[in-house]
Design a protein around this motif. Structure first.
Motif, PDB file in Angstrom:
ATOM      1  N   VAL A  37      65.251-106.000  64.956  1.00 42.11           N
ATOM      2  CA  VAL A  37      66.415-106.997  65.134  1.00 42.11           C
ATOM      3  C   VAL A  37      65.920-107.767  66.667  1.00 42.11           C
ATOM      4  CG1 VAL A  37      68.683-107.516  65.642  1.00 42.11           C
ATOM      5  CG2 VAL A  37      68.261-106.012  63.909  1.00 42.11           C
ATOM      6  N   GLY A  52      63.062-109.831  66.120  1.00 41.88           N
ATOM      7  CA  GLY A  52      63.504-111.419  65.430  1.00 41.88           C
ATOM      8  C   GLY A  52      64.113-112.181  66.696  1.00 41.88           C
ATOM      9  N   PHE A  53      64.881-111.574  67.562  1.00 37.02           N
ATOM     10  CA  PHE A  53      65.231-112.667  68.668  1.00 37.02           C
ATOM     11  C   PHE A  53      64.148-113.128  69.260  1.00 37.02           C
ATOM     12  CE2 PHE A  53      69.429-109.840  69.515  1.00 37.02           C
ATOM     13  CZ  PHE A  53      70.057-110.503  68.113  1.00 37.02           C
ATOM     14  N   GLY A  87      63.150-115.719  67.233  1.00 34.22           N
ATOM     15  CA  GLY A  87      64.112-116.821  67.053  1.00 34.22           C
ATOM     16  C   GLY A  87      64.342-117.446  68.219  1.00 34.22           C
ATOM     17  N   LEU A  88      64.422-117.241  69.509  1.00 31.06           N
ATOM     18  CA  LEU A  88      64.470-117.887  70.677  1.00 31.06           C
ATOM     19  C   LEU A  88      63.455-118.710  71.112  1.00 31.06           C
ATOM     20  CD1 LEU A  88      67.010-115.349  72.628  1.00 31.06           C
ATOM     21  CD2 LEU A  88      67.475-117.384  71.214  1.00 31.06           C
ATOM     22  N   ALA A 144      73.496-118.783  70.999  1.00 28.83           N
ATOM     23  CA  ALA A 144      72.006-118.587  70.407  1.00 28.83           C
ATOM     24  C   ALA A 144      71.686-117.285  70.043  1.00 28.83           C
ATOM     25  CB  ALA A 144      70.962-119.237  71.358  1.00 28.83           C
ATOM     26  N   ALA A 145      71.828-116.086  70.921  1.00 24.58           N
ATOM     27  CA  ALA A 145      71.536-114.871  70.413  1.00 24.58           C
ATOM     28  C   ALA A 145      72.170-114.429  69.303  1.00 24.58           C
ATOM     29  CB  ALA A 145      71.723-113.839  71.532  1.00 24.58           C
ATOM     30  N   ALA A 183      70.910-116.209  66.040  1.00 26.42           N
ATOM     31  CA  ALA A 183      69.759-115.557  65.773  1.00 26.42           C
ATOM     32  C   ALA A 183      69.932-114.226  65.023  1.00 26.42           C
ATOM     33  CB  ALA A 183      68.997-115.296  67.042  1.00 26.42           C
ATOM     34  N   LEU A 184      71.027-113.222  65.686  1.00 20.15           N
ATOM     35  CA  LEU A 184      71.130-112.296  65.123  1.00 20.15           C
ATOM     36  C   LEU A 184      71.636-112.197  63.793  1.00 20.15           C
ATOM     37  CD1 LEU A 184      71.681-109.058  65.060  1.00 20.15           C
ATOM     38  CD2 LEU A 184      73.747-109.529  66.039  1.00 20.15           C
ATOM     39  N   VAL A 234      68.842-113.379  61.452  1.00 21.36           N
ATOM     40  CA  VAL A 234      68.009-112.062  61.157  1.00 21.36           C
ATOM     41  C   VAL A 234      68.702-111.164  59.976  1.00 21.36           C
ATOM     42  CG1 VAL A 234      66.902-110.222  62.100  1.00 21.36           C
ATOM     43  CG2 VAL A 234      66.621-112.354  63.427  1.00 21.36           C
TER      44      VAL A 234
END
Lengths: 239, 74, 183
Positions: free
Chosen positions: A184, A187-188, A191-192, C3-4, C7-8, C11
């Motif tokens: 996870v 993935g961050f 993603g960021l 944002a986090a 994103a979580l 995912v």
């Protein structure tokens, strides 16, 4: 979740059962190769004053031997190779699973359950072999008022029967949760992007260290609990 | 209610189990630490018990997490 | 933060979507049998290798080291007791020698004292003898001198009487006369 996916590398079949060589099998065989090889190299010189590798090998030996001796006593030392095998097998599988792109065998409930069931069956057999039918007294604790006994006995039996489940789920859930968590946060990082991805990356590095500790700790806990159950079977402690 | 939404809510609720695990683990380590500060010489002997308690406590929380994962993915 | 969280969500949703087909890989019964089979094989092999080869070897080395250390400790203990015995023997010899020396010194002192004593006694007795002899001689001389005094006195008296009276008086007569006076 694809990191937990079983991939069949070499399909095989035996007596109508599927026994394909999967990626899980690959890592089990790897552990089977790594453990004796490590000890072969470490104990090669058989030095009186051990070097670094030999110290590590001897430390692991003494660690488990002391654990068995402390918890079960001298009578438990004949089961020492078995307990040592359990510890090293789980530890090496946990640690191998932390390598990138590798596969964590112990994150599969069927594997941990099989290990726990083996422990449970063997220990129950040892209990009956050592004490005969008297082993059933394990379910009747001392100093309980007689009107409470029916309830207590039922609870004791259930807690005894449930041991392999809690024993296996603990290891499985720890390994799986840790790896899912790593995934996870990885993935961050993606993603960021370049701007914000550094924070989870730092966390990821720290968390990997924590996972190393957990990998060792869970192997240790599995072994300690095995020793405690073995103590029940060998010494019939009334609790 | 949309079954998919119910699934997510259920998974979130299952994660409440981790609250108890967190409290329990904090309790175990806090009490170990205060005991160890009172009697440092006895502390190493209880380290194994500390780890056993930690593992037993953590496992209950992880059972909840497991349920959450099963709800999500199974 | 948002944002986090998003994103979580992304995912997790992606993972959930991805797994739509198979569900949790751990719970797929089709995968059980190969894992169990290989687990049994590898675990039993590992147990055999460890219990037959590896562990006895480590145990042997540890045992050997423990023996060696024990042996060395024993040897050290033996050396220590040897040293103690030697030290005790030395102490004993020393005290014996000291005792003997003091007794010898006492003996010599005693002998010297005795010698001196006897010498002194001998000298003393000699001196006493000489003294008494001298005293005897003196008294003898004195009595002889005293005896001759009478004679001289008688002769002198007769000579005086003869000169005064012109008559001869023998000393014997003088003596006879003087006798009562002398008594």
């Amino acid at each position: 979740m694809q990191q937990f996916e079983i991939k069949r590398l070499i399909p095989m079949e035996l007596f109508g059962y599927d026994v394909s060589f999967t990626n899980a099998s690959l890592f089990m065989v790897l552990a089977l190769a790594v453990i004796p090889l490590f000890y072969l190299i470490a104990m090669n010189r058989r030095a009186l004053v051990p070097g670094r590798l030999q110290s590590t090998a001897e430390l692991s030996y003494e660690f488990i031997a002391n654990m068995v001796r402390d918890i079960v006593g001298e009578k438990g030392m004949k089961y020492f190779p078995w307990i040592f095998t359990i510890f090293m097998f789980i530890l090496v599988l946990n640690l191998l699973g932390l390598l990138p792109y590798s596969f964590t065998v112990t994150s599969h409930i069927i594997v941990t359950f099989a290990l726990a069931a083996m422990v449970w069956l063997i220990i129950t057999a040892i209990g009956f072999m050592n004490h005969g039918v008297g082993f059933l007294k394990l379910f009747v604790p001392d100093g309980v008022p007689f009107w409470l006994l029916p309830i207590i006995v039922v609870i004791e039996v259930i807690s005894y029967l449930i041991r392999p489940i809690s024993h296996s789920v603990r290891l499985f859930a720890n390994m799986m949760a840790g790896h899912a968590m790593l995934k996870v946060f990885a993935g961050f990082v993606v993603g960021l992007g370049l701007l914000g991805g550094w924070a989870p990356l730092v966390f990821l590095v720290g968390f990997t260290g924590l996972e190393l500790v957990v990998a060792f700790l869970q192997a240790f806990i599995f072994t300690v609990l095995t020793c405690i159950y073995l103590n029940d079977a060998v010494n019939m402690h009334h609790h | 209610m949309d079954p998919q939404a119910a699934k997510f809510i259920g998974a979130g609720l299952a994660c409440f189990a981790l609250i108890g695990a967190g409290v329990g683990i904090g309790n175990i380590f806090g009490n170990y630490l205060s005991g160890a500060l009172r009697n440092p010489s006895a502390a190493p002997g209880q380290f194994t018990n500390l780890l056993i308690g930690f593992a037993l406590c953590e496992a209950t929380g992880l059972f909840g997490l497991l349920i959450a994962l099963m709800i999500l993915f199974a | 933060m948002i944002a986090a969280l998003s994103a979580l969500a992304v995912v997790v949703a992606a993972a959930a979507h991805e797994e739509k087909a198979g569900g949790l890989p751990q719970l797929n019964p089709a995968d059980f049998s190969p894992q169990l089979a290989w687990l049994a094989v590898t675990f039993v092999l590992l147990y055999l290798v460890l219990s037959r080869v590896t562990l006895p070897r480590i145990g042997e080395v540890l045992e050997e080291r423990r023996d060696r250390v024990q042996r060395d400790l024993d040897a050290a203990e033996r050396f220590k007791s040897d040293t103690d015995a030697a030290l005790a023997a030395y102490e004993k010899a020393l005290s014996d020698a000291r005792l003997k020396a003091s007794s010898m010194a006492k003996e010599v002192r005693d002998r010297l004292a005795a010698d001196t004593e006897s010498e002194r006694a001998r000298t003393e007795s000699e001196l006493t003898a000489k003294l008494t002899e001298a005293e005897q001689r003196i008294s003898a001389t004195k009595s002889k001198a005293l005896a001759s005094v009478d004679e001289i006195a008688a002769e002198t008296a007769s000579a005086v009487v003869g000169k005064l009276l012109g008559e001869d008086v023998s000393p014997a007569e003088v003596k006879k006369v003087m006798q009562p006076a002398a008594e």
